[in-house]
Design a protein around this motif. Structure first.
Motif, PDB file in Angstrom:
ATOM      1  N   ILE A 197      11.317  50.038  25.009  1.00 37.58           N
ATOM      2  CA  ILE A 197      12.491  50.488  24.254  1.00 37.58           C
ATOM      3  C   ILE A 197      13.571  51.109  25.150  1.00 37.58           C
ATOM      4  O   ILE A 197      14.748  50.787  25.020  1.00 37.58           O
ATOM      5  N   HIS A 198      13.163  51.986  26.096  1.00 42.96           N
ATOM      6  CA  HIS A 198      14.192  52.645  26.915  1.00 42.96           C
ATOM      7  C   HIS A 198      14.916  51.638  27.803  1.00 42.96           C
ATOM      8  O   HIS A 198      16.122  51.740  28.026  1.00 42.96           O
ATOM      9  N   ASP A 199      14.167  50.666  28.317  1.00 37.63           N
ATOM     10  CA  ASP A 199      14.810  49.640  29.173  1.00 37.63           C
ATOM     11  C   ASP A 199      15.834  48.871  28.352  1.00 37.63           C
ATOM     12  O   ASP A 199      16.948  48.600  28.802  1.00 37.63           O
ATOM     13  N   PHE A 200      15.453  48.526  27.125  1.00 39.09           N
ATOM     14  CA  PHE A 200      16.389  47.758  26.293  1.00 39.09           C
ATOM     15  C   PHE A 200      17.605  48.605  25.940  1.00 39.09           C
ATOM     16  O   PHE A 200      18.731  48.118  25.930  1.00 39.09           O
ATOM     17  N   CYS A 201      17.378  49.891  25.656  1.00 42.84           N
ATOM     18  CA  CYS A 201      18.502  50.795  25.337  1.00 42.84           C
ATOM     19  C   CYS A 201      19.501  50.775  26.506  1.00 42.84           C
ATOM     20  O   CYS A 201      20.718  50.689  26.284  1.00 42.84           O
ATOM     21  N   GLU A 202      18.986  50.826  27.721  1.00 44.10           N
ATOM     22  CA  GLU A 202      19.883  50.866  28.883  1.00 44.10           C
ATOM     23  C   GLU A 202      20.625  49.539  29.035  1.00 44.10           C
ATOM     24  O   GLU A 202      21.808  49.516  29.388  1.00 44.10           O
ATOM     25  N   LEU A 203      19.952  48.445  28.689  1.00 50.53           N
ATOM     26  CA  LEU A 203      20.646  47.137  28.724  1.00 50.53           C
ATOM     27  C   LEU A 203      21.833  47.141  27.750  1.00 50.53           C
ATOM     28  O   LEU A 203      22.815  46.430  27.945  1.00 50.53           O
ATOM     29  N   ARG A 204      21.719  47.949  26.704  1.00 56.89           N
ATOM     30  CA  ARG A 204      22.776  48.003  25.675  1.00 56.89           C
ATOM     31  C   ARG A 204      23.698  49.205  25.869  1.00 56.89           C
ATOM     32  O   ARG A 204      24.471  49.557  24.977  1.00 56.89           O
ATOM     33  N   GLY A 205      23.575  49.879  27.031  1.00 58.17           N
ATOM     34  CA  GLY A 205      24.517  50.959  27.362  1.00 58.17           C
ATOM     35  C   GLY A 205      24.172  52.323  26.786  1.00 58.17           C
ATOM     36  O   GLY A 205      25.034  53.199  26.701  1.00 58.17           O
ATOM     37  N   HIS A 206      22.903  52.531  26.355  1.00 58.82           N
ATOM     38  CA  HIS A 206      22.500  53.847  25.838  1.00 58.82           C
ATOM     39  C   HIS A 206      21.558  54.508  26.850  1.00 58.82           C
ATOM     40  O   HIS A 206      20.514  53.937  27.162  1.00 58.82           O
ATOM     41  N   TYR A 207      21.914  55.708  27.312  1.00 58.43           N
ATOM     42  CA  TYR A 207      21.113  56.363  28.360  1.00 58.43           C
ATOM     43  C   TYR A 207      20.510  57.696  27.918  1.00 58.43           C
ATOM     44  O   TYR A 207      19.585  58.188  28.542  1.00 58.43           O
ATOM     45  N   ASP A 208      21.048  58.285  26.841  1.00 52.87           N
ATOM     46  CA  ASP A 208      20.555  59.595  26.421  1.00 52.87           C
ATOM     47  C   ASP A 208      19.382  59.418  25.453  1.00 52.87           C
ATOM     48  O   ASP A 208      19.502  59.585  24.234  1.00 52.87           O
ATOM     49  N   HIS A 209      18.226  59.062  26.014  1.00 47.81           N
ATOM     50  CA  HIS A 209      17.085  58.671  25.182  1.00 47.81           C
ATOM     51  C   HIS A 209      16.592  59.801  24.275  1.00 47.81           C
ATOM     52  O   HIS A 209      16.299  59.578  23.108  1.00 47.81           O
TER      53      HIS A 209
END
Ligand code: 6V0
Length: 317
Positions: A197-209
Motif C-alpha cells: 500500500i505505501h509503495d502504491f501511495c507514493e506512486l500516486r504522490g501521497h507520502y504522509d502515510h
C-alpha cells in the motif's frame, strides 16, 4: 422432521429499509427463484413484495411473496434484518437489548423447525446478534454467520480507491473485528494489485502515510454515523453486501470475506463472534483463514473481543 433445502430459495426476516433493499438487490441479481419476505408488519412485507415484483419484467423471473415461518424453513439462506436501527447519536451497541429481545421471538421459530440451511444475521450489533443466534438456535457455528465487516471492508476499498484514483476492486485490504467502533483496519497486508500500500501511495504522490491511514480508517469507521446523520438510515451498501454474501453461499464460491463468525481458540480469541476472514461457500463458514496480523493489529483485535464479551455478559441467553 426437517424439510429438504431448496437451493433456489432465500428468505428475509424484517422488511424495513435494509430488508427491502436487500430483497431488491437479490431480485436483480437473479440468484434465486423464490424470495420470501417475513415481517411482524405483514402489510409492509406484502407491499414490498408487490413493489419489487413489478420490476421483474426488467430483471429475472422470480417469485417474491410475503410469508411466515412455515414458508421459510426450506430456504437455503435466511437473512435476518429485523430490529431497531441506529438513531442519530446512537452506537450499534446501544441497540443490543431491544434487538436481542426481538431475536428471542425469531430464532426459536426457526430452530423448532429443525432448519438445515444457513442463517445470515444483518441486524445490529451484528457480531453480538450472530452470537445470540448461534446460542439460541443450537445450530452448528458453520451455518450461522453475520454480514460483519464485509460492508466496512467495501467502504475501506471504496475510500482507498478514491484516495488513490484506482478501481476499488484492485484494492486488497480489509477491516476485521467488531462491525462497529472497535473495528480494526488491517494495514499490514493491504496492497493494490500486489503492490504494498505505501509503495502504491507514493506512486500516486501521497507520502504522509501516518496521517492518511488515520484519516481513512476514521472515515470508514464513521461512514454509518455520517449517513445516518444525513438520511437517518443506511441500506444500499448493506444490501449489496447481503447480495455478495448470498452469492458466495448460493454459488459455492469459496470466497474469502470477513463475515462475523464464531471464534473458539483462533488468534487466542475464545467464545466470541467477530468478523474475521473465512472461506464462505455452500456450507457457510467452511474454513477460518488464519490471516497474518502484526502485533498492533492483534492487540486491537483483542480489545475488540473484550468489548464484545463485556456486552455478551450483560445478556440473559
Ligand atoms: P427498519 O427500517 O426499522 O426495519 C426493521 C424491520 O424489522 C421493520 O419492518 C419491523 O417491522 C421489522 N421487525 C421488527 N421486529 C420483528 C420481528 N420480531 N419479526 C419480523 N420483523 C420484525 O430498520 P432498518 O431496515 O434500517 O435496519 C434493520 C437492522 O439492520 C437494524 O438493526 C440496523 O442497525 C441494521 N443494519 C445493519 C447493517 C450492517 O452492516 N450489519 C447496516 C445497516 C443497518
Amino acid at each position: 422432521m426437517s424439510k429438504p433445502i431448496n437451493d433456489r430459495k432465500v428468505a428475509i426476516i424484517g422488511c424495513g429499509f435494509v430488508g427491502s433493499s436487500s430483497a431488491f438487490a437479490l431480485m436483480q441479481g437473479g440468484l434465486f427463484s423464490e424470495i420470501v419476505l417475513v415481517d411482524v408488519d405483514r402489510n409492509r412485507a406484502e407491499g414490498e413484495a408487490l413493489d419489487i415484483s413489478h420490476g421483474m419484467p426488467f430483471a429475472h423471473p422470480c417469485k417474491i411473496y410475503a410469508g411466515d415461518y412455515n414458508d421459510i424453513d426450506d430456504a437455503a439462506i435466511i437473512v435476518i434484518t429485523a430490529g431497531a436501527n441506529q438513531k442519530p447519536g446512537e452506537t450499534r451497541l446501544d441497540l443490543v437489548q431491544k434487538n436481542v429481545a426481538i431475536f428471542k421471538t425469531i430464532i426459536p421459530q426457526i430452530s423448532e423447525r429443525n432448519y438445515q440451511g444457513i442463517i445470515l444475521v444483518v441486524s445490529n450489533p451484528v457480531d453480538i446478534l450472530t452470537y445470540v443466534t448461534l446460542k439460541l438456535s443450537g445450530m452448528p457455528a458453520t451455518r450461522v454467520l453475520g454480514s460483519g465487516t464485509v460492508l466496512d471492508s467495501a467502504r475501506f476499498k471504496y475510500i482507498l480507491g478514491e484516495h488513490l484514483s484506482v478501481d476499488p476492486r484492485n484494492v486488497h485490504a480489509r477491516i476485521v473485528g467488531e462491525h462497529g467502533d472497535s473495528e480494526v483496519a488491517v494495514w499490514s497486508t493491504a496492497n493494490i494489485s500486489g503492490i504494498p500500500i505505501h509503495d502504491f501511495c507514493e506512486l500516486r504522490g501521497h507520502y504522509d502515510h501516518e496521517a492518511a491511514m488515520k484519516r481513512i480508517a476514521e472515515d470508514v469507521k464513521n461512514s454509518a454515523y455520517e449517513i445516518i446523520e444525513k438520511k437517518h438510515a443506511t441500506y444500499y451498501g448493506i444490501a449489496m453486501t447481503v447480495k455478495r454474501i448470498c452469492e458466495a453461499i448460493a454459488r459455492d464460491e469459496k470466497t474469502i470475506i470477513p463475515v462475523s463468525n464464531y471464534q473458539n481458540g483462533e488468534y487466542g480469541l475464545d467464545d466470541v463472534v467477530l468478523s474475521m476472514p473465512a472461506i464462505v461457500g455452500r456450507g457457510g463458514v467452511e474454513y477460518k483463514v488464519p490471516a497474518p496480523f502484526n502485533a498492533q493489529e492483534l492487540a486491537q483485535l483483542h480489545e475488540s473481543a473484550k468489548t464484545m464479551k463485556e456486552v455478551i455478559e450483560t445478556l440473559d441467553l
